[in-house]
Design a protein around this motif. Structure first.
Motif, PDB file in Angstrom:
ATOM      1  N   LYS A 190       3.225  -7.756  -1.106  1.00 28.03           N
ATOM      2  CA  LYS A 190       1.719  -6.850  -1.510  1.00 28.03           C
ATOM      3  C   LYS A 190       1.320  -7.085  -2.822  1.00 28.03           C
ATOM      4  O   LYS A 190       2.111  -7.002  -3.550  1.00 28.03           O
ATOM      5  CB  LYS A 190       1.894  -5.737  -0.726  1.00 28.03           C
ATOM      6  CG  LYS A 190       1.544  -5.295   1.155  1.00 28.03           C
ATOM      7  CD  LYS A 190       3.069  -3.922   0.951  1.00 28.03           C
ATOM      8  CE  LYS A 190       2.076  -3.984   3.211  1.00 28.03           C
ATOM      9  NZ  LYS A 190       2.425  -3.316   3.136  1.00 28.03           N
ATOM     10  N   ARG A 191       0.296  -6.423  -3.275  1.00 28.84           N
ATOM     11  CA  ARG A 191      -0.134  -6.506  -4.223  1.00 28.84           C
ATOM     12  C   ARG A 191      -0.251  -5.287  -4.879  1.00 28.84           C
ATOM     13  O   ARG A 191      -1.340  -4.428  -3.898  1.00 28.84           O
ATOM     14  CB  ARG A 191      -1.111  -7.357  -4.813  1.00 28.84           C
ATOM     15  CG  ARG A 191      -1.437  -7.746  -6.262  1.00 28.84           C
ATOM     16  CD  ARG A 191      -2.742  -8.338  -6.171  1.00 28.84           C
ATOM     17  NE  ARG A 191      -2.722  -9.484  -6.144  1.00 28.84           N
ATOM     18  CZ  ARG A 191      -3.903 -10.459  -5.133  1.00 28.84           C
ATOM     19  NH1 ARG A 191      -5.438  -9.811  -5.691  1.00 28.84           N
ATOM     20  NH2 ARG A 191      -4.260 -10.857  -4.314  1.00 28.84           N
ATOM     21  N   TYR A 192      -0.354  -4.681  -5.794  1.00 25.83           N
ATOM     22  CA  TYR A 192      -0.482  -3.348  -6.613  1.00 25.83           C
ATOM     23  C   TYR A 192      -1.465  -3.642  -7.639  1.00 25.83           C
ATOM     24  O   TYR A 192      -0.394  -4.022  -8.338  1.00 25.83           O
ATOM     25  CB  TYR A 192       0.434  -2.457  -5.870  1.00 25.83           C
ATOM     26  CG  TYR A 192       1.634  -1.912  -4.729  1.00 25.83           C
ATOM     27  CD1 TYR A 192       0.672  -0.964  -4.516  1.00 25.83           C
ATOM     28  CD2 TYR A 192       1.993  -3.048  -3.845  1.00 25.83           C
ATOM     29  CE1 TYR A 192       1.424  -0.296  -2.430  1.00 25.83           C
ATOM     30  CE2 TYR A 192       2.379  -3.109  -2.829  1.00 25.83           C
ATOM     31  CZ  TYR A 192       1.806  -1.401  -2.885  1.00 25.83           C
ATOM     32  OH  TYR A 192       2.387  -1.353  -1.306  1.00 25.83           O
ATOM     33  N   ALA A 241      -3.641  -2.974  -3.052  1.00 23.32           N
ATOM     34  CA  ALA A 241      -4.796  -4.285  -3.679  1.00 23.32           C
ATOM     35  C   ALA A 241      -5.256  -4.880  -2.261  1.00 23.32           C
ATOM     36  O   ALA A 241      -5.744  -4.932  -1.985  1.00 23.32           O
ATOM     37  CB  ALA A 241      -4.957  -4.685  -4.984  1.00 23.32           C
ATOM     38  N   ALA A 242      -3.604  -4.840  -2.364  1.00 22.13           N
ATOM     39  CA  ALA A 242      -4.681  -6.593  -1.266  1.00 22.13           C
ATOM     40  C   ALA A 242      -2.769  -7.060  -0.858  1.00 22.13           C
ATOM     41  O   ALA A 242      -1.953  -7.458  -1.330  1.00 22.13           O
ATOM     42  CB  ALA A 242      -4.804  -7.312  -1.792  1.00 22.13           C
ATOM     43  N   ASN A 243      -2.595  -7.737   0.633  1.00 21.79           N
ATOM     44  CA  ASN A 243      -1.985  -8.155   0.703  1.00 21.79           C
ATOM     45  C   ASN A 243      -1.668  -9.747  -0.009  1.00 21.79           C
ATOM     46  O   ASN A 243      -2.536 -10.422  -0.035  1.00 21.79           O
ATOM     47  CB  ASN A 243      -1.779  -8.743   2.594  1.00 21.79           C
ATOM     48  CG  ASN A 243      -1.861  -7.556   3.247  1.00 21.79           C
ATOM     49  OD1 ASN A 243      -0.743  -6.886   3.196  1.00 21.79           O
ATOM     50  ND2 ASN A 243      -1.949  -7.480   4.604  1.00 21.79           N
ATOM     51  N   ALA A 244      -0.616 -10.251  -0.437  1.00 21.96           N
ATOM     52  CA  ALA A 244      -0.666 -11.176  -0.858  1.00 21.96           C
ATOM     53  C   ALA A 244       0.340 -13.078  -0.991  1.00 21.96           C
ATOM     54  O   ALA A 244       0.801 -12.289   0.918  1.00 21.96           O
ATOM     55  CB  ALA A 244       0.496 -10.630  -2.466  1.00 21.96           C
ATOM     56  N   GLY A 281      -0.919 -13.232   2.980  1.00 18.39           N
ATOM     57  CA  GLY A 281      -1.044 -11.713   3.553  1.00 18.39           C
ATOM     58  C   GLY A 281      -0.284 -12.594   5.245  1.00 18.39           C
ATOM     59  O   GLY A 281      -0.561 -11.653   6.270  1.00 18.39           O
ATOM     60  N   ASP A 290       0.517 -16.304  -5.767  1.00 10.42           N
ATOM     61  CA  ASP A 290      -0.424 -15.695  -5.562  1.00 10.42           C
ATOM     62  C   ASP A 290      -1.307 -16.019  -5.913  1.00 10.42           C
ATOM     63  O   ASP A 290      -1.401 -16.097  -7.526  1.00 10.42           O
ATOM     64  CB  ASP A 290      -0.028 -14.031  -5.622  1.00 10.42           C
ATOM     65  CG  ASP A 290      -1.167 -12.866  -4.916  1.00 10.42           C
ATOM     66  OD1 ASP A 290      -1.346 -13.042  -3.930  1.00 10.42           O
ATOM     67  OD2 ASP A 290      -1.506 -12.148  -5.976  1.00 10.42           O
ATOM     68  N   TRP A 330      -0.440  -6.453 -12.671  1.00 13.57           N
ATOM     69  CA  TRP A 330      -0.468  -6.201 -10.909  1.00 13.57           C
ATOM     70  C   TRP A 330       1.344  -5.557 -10.994  1.00 13.57           C
ATOM     71  O   TRP A 330       1.810  -6.150 -11.595  1.00 13.57           O
ATOM     72  CB  TRP A 330      -0.901  -7.201 -10.088  1.00 13.57           C
ATOM     73  CG  TRP A 330      -1.889  -7.669 -10.284  1.00 13.57           C
ATOM     74  CD1 TRP A 330      -2.779  -9.043 -11.324  1.00 13.57           C
ATOM     75  CD2 TRP A 330      -3.165  -7.302  -9.384  1.00 13.57           C
ATOM     76  NE1 TRP A 330      -4.014  -9.510 -10.668  1.00 13.57           N
ATOM     77  CE2 TRP A 330      -4.460  -8.231  -9.654  1.00 13.57           C
ATOM     78  CE3 TRP A 330      -3.174  -5.798  -8.774  1.00 13.57           C
ATOM     79  CZ2 TRP A 330      -5.609  -7.674 -10.151  1.00 13.57           C
ATOM     80  CZ3 TRP A 330      -4.848  -6.134  -8.566  1.00 13.57           C
ATOM     81  CH2 TRP A 330      -5.974  -7.255  -8.248  1.00 13.57           C
TER      82      TRP A 330
END
Length: 133
Positions: free
Chosen positions: A77-79, A86-89, A92, A102, A109
């Protein structure tokens, strides 16, 4: 005699639940029952390096079960730099390797790693150090 009585009870229950499910148990032994469960340790904090463009290379050490063995894969996961999801990296999906690249958009990030086996998930790792893409 007990076995015959148990068979009759199971047959009666099966007739009472047509098309449904029923179960029966036979007492063949004595003593205490036990069950074993595996405990999946948390993901390890990933290491990040800059790739080409906005790509971020993410790598991590393998997670383990408490009694040995490894999970089938990992979710990344990305934060944001503030720690907001923020998103699944890395696509996903569950990754079976210990690294991925990614395609992050421009920004700063942080990443986490979550061990995964089937639908079972271990604890998510702590956030990585921040990296600018």
């Amino acid at each position: 005699m007990q076995r015959l009585a148990l068979t009759l009870v199971v047959a009666a229950v099966a007739v009472g639940f047509p098309g449904g499910a029923a179960a029966g148990w036979s007492l063949l032994g004595s003593g205490g029952g036990k069950a074993k469960a595996k405990t999946l340790n948390a993901g390890n904090v990933p290491t990040l390096t800059n790739g080409t463009g906005h790509n971020v290379s993410v790598s991590w050490a393998a997670s383990t079960y408490a009694n040995g063995g490894s999970p089938q894969g990992y979710l990344i996961k990305r934060y944001t730099s503030a720690g907001v999801f923020a998103a699944n990296a890395c696509g996903g999906t569950v990754i079976t390797t210990l690294s991925c690249t990614d395609s992050a958009s421009k920004g700063t990030w942080k990443y986490t790693v979550t061990p995964a086996t089937g639908n079972w998930r271990g604890a998510e790792s702590a956030l990585s150090a921040a990296i600018s893409a």
